[in-house]
Write an enzyme that holds these catalytic residues in place. Sequence first.
Site, PDB file in Angstrom:
ATOM      1  N   SER A 231      -2.446 -13.073  -1.765  1.00  0.00           N
ATOM      2  CA  SER A 231      -1.005 -13.253  -2.007  1.00  0.00           C
ATOM      3  C   SER A 231      -0.183 -12.436  -1.012  1.00  0.00           C
ATOM      4  CB  SER A 231      -0.632 -12.911  -3.458  1.00  0.00           C
ATOM      5  OG  SER A 231      -0.814 -11.550  -3.728  1.00  0.00           O
TER       6      SER A 231
ATOM      7  N   HIS B   2      -2.763   0.217   0.367  1.00  0.00           N
ATOM      8  CA  HIS B   2      -3.518   0.676  -0.797  1.00  0.00           C
ATOM      9  C   HIS B   2      -2.571   0.674  -2.007  1.00  0.00           C
ATOM     10  CE1 HIS B   2      -6.803   2.647  -2.853  1.00  0.00           C
ATOM     11  NE2 HIS B   2      -5.898   3.404  -3.441  1.00  0.00           N
TER      12      HIS B   2
ATOM     13  N   ASP C 290      -9.339   5.088   3.143  1.00  0.00           N
ATOM     14  CA  ASP C 290      -8.035   5.537   2.628  1.00  0.00           C
ATOM     15  C   ASP C 290      -7.599   6.916   3.111  1.00  0.00           C
ATOM     16  OD1 ASP C 290      -8.039   3.171   1.190  1.00  0.00           O
ATOM     17  OD2 ASP C 290      -8.949   4.104  -0.556  1.00  0.00           O
TER      18      ASP C 290
END
Length: 189
Positions: free
Chosen positions: A13, A104, A145
């Site tokens: 999306s 994230h 991350d």
Amino acid sequence: MKNIVLFASGSGSNVENIVQHFQESTNVTIAMVLTNKRDAKVLDRCNRLNIRSLYFNRTAFQHTDCVLDLLKSVKPDLIVLAGFLWKIPEKIIRAFPNKIINIHPALLPKYGGKGMYGDNVHKAVKEQGETETGITIHYVNENYDEGAIIHQAKTKVTSNDKVEDIASKVHALEYEHFPKVIEQLLVGL
Ligand code: GRF
């Protein structure tokens, strides 16, 4: 014209939102979308949106230079990870320094690292009784991350929020901020 290559593993999306954002752009184009999941929903979205997409397997990504060579031939100005779940091999990171970014779905350094993806993140945020969460857009380095943070945005979490409520608040932030941050990075090049 600046080129973006997107990587995604799932629904896509964010990919769709980014594609739509740049649809009318005269200076930014989506070169292609790459996925490591043969049946990822993002592939259907790309077909519908008329965006080139390719599936690759682990061998092509990690054990040969197949994906690396493809990227080198496309010469992307930015590589955008939008829900991509495999770790990027060092050879790709080295070939595109400061050109790979990730989103994230939490406020790093909290709720990052291996296993912290999708609803796992939002569950952990709820279990810890956090009063806020958000998104982090960051550069990608060799560790999950941990690359330099480019942009964060926050949203409130209440004790009544279910995991899916947190997820939809975070998605709304992603749709609002991710394309704009990408655009700013490309304009700044
Ligand atoms: C997003 O929440 C993103 O932050 C995370 O993976 C999710 C991807 O969602 N890294 P979608 O595939 O773009 O719908």
